[in-house]
Design an enzyme around this catalytic site. Sequence first.
Site, PDB file in Angstrom:
ATOM      1  N   ASN A   9       9.890  -4.011  -2.142  1.00  0.00           N
ATOM      2  CA  ASN A   9      10.679  -4.965  -2.917  1.00  0.00           C
ATOM      3  C   ASN A   9      10.281  -4.782  -4.378  1.00  0.00           C
ATOM      4  O   ASN A   9       9.230  -5.242  -4.794  1.00  0.00           O
ATOM      5  CB  ASN A   9      10.371  -6.386  -2.421  1.00  0.00           C
ATOM      6  CG  ASN A   9      11.058  -7.450  -3.256  1.00  0.00           C
ATOM      7  OD1 ASN A   9      11.888  -7.140  -4.114  1.00  0.00           O
ATOM      8  ND2 ASN A   9      10.725  -8.706  -3.012  1.00  0.00           N
ATOM      9  N   TRP A  10      11.118  -4.078  -5.102  1.00  0.00           N
ATOM     10  CA  TRP A  10      10.774  -3.741  -6.497  1.00  0.00           C
ATOM     11  C   TRP A  10      10.932  -4.940  -7.429  1.00  0.00           C
ATOM     12  O   TRP A  10      10.566  -4.862  -8.592  1.00  0.00           O
ATOM     13  CB  TRP A  10      11.645  -2.563  -6.986  1.00  0.00           C
ATOM     14  CG  TRP A  10      11.412  -1.279  -6.251  1.00  0.00           C
ATOM     15  CD1 TRP A  10      10.475  -1.046  -5.269  1.00  0.00           C
ATOM     16  CD2 TRP A  10      12.114  -0.040  -6.428  1.00  0.00           C
ATOM     17  NE1 TRP A  10      10.561   0.251  -4.833  1.00  0.00           N
ATOM     18  CE2 TRP A  10      11.553   0.902  -5.526  1.00  0.00           C
ATOM     19  CE3 TRP A  10      13.159   0.368  -7.250  1.00  0.00           C
ATOM     20  CZ2 TRP A  10      12.009   2.219  -5.435  1.00  0.00           C
ATOM     21  CZ3 TRP A  10      13.622   1.676  -7.160  1.00  0.00           C
ATOM     22  CH2 TRP A  10      13.044   2.598  -6.263  1.00  0.00           C
ATOM     23  N   LYS A  11      11.510  -6.010  -6.954  1.00  0.00           N
ATOM     24  CA  LYS A  11      11.734  -7.216  -7.764  1.00  0.00           C
ATOM     25  C   LYS A  11      12.432  -6.837  -9.088  1.00  0.00           C
ATOM     26  O   LYS A  11      13.208  -5.891  -9.107  1.00  0.00           O
ATOM     27  CB  LYS A  11      10.414  -7.966  -7.973  1.00  0.00           C
ATOM     28  CG  LYS A  11       9.702  -8.242  -6.630  1.00  0.00           C
ATOM     29  CD  LYS A  11       8.524  -9.164  -6.723  1.00  0.00           C
ATOM     30  CE  LYS A  11       7.910  -9.363  -5.340  1.00  0.00           C
ATOM     31  NZ  LYS A  11       6.771 -10.261  -5.349  1.00  0.00           N
ATOM     32  N   HIS A  99      13.425 -15.094  -0.221  1.00  0.00           N
ATOM     33  CA  HIS A  99      12.117 -14.747  -0.775  1.00  0.00           C
ATOM     34  C   HIS A  99      11.528 -15.977  -1.457  1.00  0.00           C
ATOM     35  O   HIS A  99      12.267 -16.774  -2.053  1.00  0.00           O
ATOM     36  CB  HIS A  99      12.259 -13.586  -1.770  1.00  0.00           C
ATOM     37  CG  HIS A  99      10.930 -13.018  -2.152  1.00  0.00           C
ATOM     38  ND1 HIS A  99      10.115 -13.623  -3.086  1.00  0.00           N
ATOM     39  CD2 HIS A  99      10.254 -11.929  -1.701  1.00  0.00           C
ATOM     40  CE1 HIS A  99       8.992 -12.911  -3.195  1.00  0.00           C
ATOM     41  NE2 HIS A  99       9.052 -11.880  -2.365  1.00  0.00           N
ATOM     42  N   GLU A 101      10.081 -16.346  -4.165  1.00  0.00           N
ATOM     43  CA  GLU A 101      10.406 -16.466  -5.594  1.00  0.00           C
ATOM     44  C   GLU A 101      11.791 -17.087  -5.767  1.00  0.00           C
ATOM     45  O   GLU A 101      12.028 -17.834  -6.720  1.00  0.00           O
ATOM     46  CB  GLU A 101      10.311 -15.077  -6.257  1.00  0.00           C
ATOM     47  CG  GLU A 101       8.847 -14.679  -6.442  1.00  0.00           C
ATOM     48  CD  GLU A 101       8.578 -13.197  -6.313  1.00  0.00           C
ATOM     49  OE1 GLU A 101       9.513 -12.388  -6.404  1.00  0.00           O
ATOM     50  OE2 GLU A 101       7.391 -12.846  -6.112  1.00  0.00           O
ATOM     51  N   GLU A 171       5.426 -14.157   4.398  1.00  0.00           N
ATOM     52  CA  GLU A 171       4.790 -13.928   3.107  1.00  0.00           C
ATOM     53  C   GLU A 171       4.139 -15.218   2.624  1.00  0.00           C
ATOM     54  O   GLU A 171       4.826 -16.072   2.026  1.00  0.00           O
ATOM     55  CB  GLU A 171       5.827 -13.472   2.067  1.00  0.00           C
ATOM     56  CG  GLU A 171       6.506 -12.168   2.405  1.00  0.00           C
ATOM     57  CD  GLU A 171       7.030 -11.463   1.146  1.00  0.00           C
ATOM     58  OE1 GLU A 171       6.644 -10.311   0.946  1.00  0.00           O
ATOM     59  OE2 GLU A 171       7.795 -12.076   0.385  1.00  0.00           O
ATOM     60  N   GLY A 177       1.411 -11.267  -5.147  1.00  0.00           N
ATOM     61  CA  GLY A 177       1.105 -10.886  -6.521  1.00  0.00           C
ATOM     62  C   GLY A 177      -0.232 -11.388  -7.021  1.00  0.00           C
ATOM     63  O   GLY A 177      -0.513 -11.356  -8.212  1.00  0.00           O
ATOM     64  N   SER A 217       0.357  -8.892  -1.365  1.00  0.00           N
ATOM     65  CA  SER A 217      -0.740  -8.020  -1.807  1.00  0.00           C
ATOM     66  C   SER A 217      -1.106  -6.942  -0.786  1.00  0.00           C
ATOM     67  O   SER A 217      -2.280  -6.630  -0.608  1.00  0.00           O
ATOM     68  CB  SER A 217      -1.970  -8.855  -2.174  1.00  0.00           C
ATOM     69  OG  SER A 217      -1.662  -9.729  -3.249  1.00  0.00           O
ATOM     70  N   GLY A 238       5.405  -5.651  -2.615  1.00  0.00           N
ATOM     71  CA  GLY A 238       5.854  -5.856  -3.991  1.00  0.00           C
ATOM     72  C   GLY A 238       5.202  -4.843  -4.918  1.00  0.00           C
ATOM     73  O   GLY A 238       5.606  -3.681  -4.981  1.00  0.00           O
ATOM     74  N   GLY A 239       4.159  -5.261  -5.608  1.00  0.00           N
ATOM     75  CA  GLY A 239       3.502  -4.461  -6.642  1.00  0.00           C
ATOM     76  C   GLY A 239       3.206  -3.022  -6.237  1.00  0.00           C
ATOM     77  O   GLY A 239       3.498  -2.083  -6.988  1.00  0.00           O
TER      78      GLY A 239
HETATM   79  P1  13P Z   1       3.044  -8.261  -3.757  1.00  0.00           P
HETATM   80  O1  13P Z   1       2.916  -7.101  -2.796  1.00  0.00           O
HETATM   81  O2  13P Z   1       3.141  -7.846  -5.171  1.00  0.00           O
HETATM   82  O3  13P Z   1       2.008  -9.302  -3.490  1.00  0.00           O
HETATM   83  O4  13P Z   1       4.461  -8.951  -3.423  1.00  0.00           O
HETATM   84  C1  13P Z   1       4.775  -9.264  -2.116  1.00  0.00           C
HETATM   85  C2  13P Z   1       6.194  -9.666  -2.058  1.00  0.00           C
HETATM   86  O5  13P Z   1       6.571 -10.702  -2.556  1.00  0.00           O
HETATM   87  C3  13P Z   1       7.137  -8.757  -1.408  1.00  0.00           C
HETATM   88  O6  13P Z   1       8.364  -9.347  -1.238  1.00  0.00           O
END
Ligand code: 13P
Length: 254
Positions: A9-11, A99, A101, A171, A177, A217, A238-239
């Site tokens: 998930n590149w956000k 998600h 967020e 999640e 993050g 993470s 994510g990251g």
């Molecule tokens: P991180 O891997 O950056 O913690 O993000 C997880 C995430 O929200 C994937 O959707």
Amino acid sequence: MRTPLIAGNWKMNLHRAEAVALAEAVVKAIKADSGKYGKAEAALCPPSVYLDAVAQVVKGSSVALGAQNMYHEANGAFTGELSASMLRDVGCKYVVLGHSERRHILGESNQDVNRKVLTALKGGLSPIVCVGETLQQREAGQTADVVWEQFFGSLAGVSAEQMQQVVIAYEPVWAIGTGKTATPQQAEEVHADLRKILEFRYNTATAQAVRIQYGGSVKPDNAAELLSQKNIDGALVGGASLKAEQFLGILAGA
Ligand code: 13P
């Protein structure tokens, strides 16, 4: 057997050239060494403006394309929104829905997520439906209740047959993050609960078929242990998905 799904998930990150280069690096490595990277299914979820560009890169490969959001209506006067059929049209197989967020920053409710899930399924997309508790909820002992409520709220009206197309992503908000990963035991406990909820709501066959990803993470050095848990069927990353070697390291751990 459930094939694990490792989705990046590149956000709201990267620009066109970086997005294309990242997708190219992932596709190239998987093609070159399917023994190492091919045990899990890989999916990339770029920002929507780059879906088409990344679609050109993954075309003909084993790497799937996913969107990060969509709207619940089929078409019409909904400025700024995207429909399921548009996402299908550019080559998406998956769409991330609910998600944390979007729930916490953009105020999406379970009902909003549910409308999108039903529309995505009708439109031939596989929704990746996210659930997870905040730190405050975990500390108050409410994790199981929160996940239960999000599951039933977000998946209302989804039939057993449709459920086969759904991926659930657990999640924990406090692990996103932050560099704080749930321990494999903490994650497995919630995943096992989700599997029981699937069995209770549907049946054993459905509960055994649905993939439940962990997200929060996930990095190459913690992926293998998380993914070795009985009820963890992949990762929503994510990251670490923004760097080809890290994303590939997680794929190799599956
Ligand atoms: P991180 O891997 O950056 O913690 O993000 C997880 C995430 O929200 C994937 O959707």
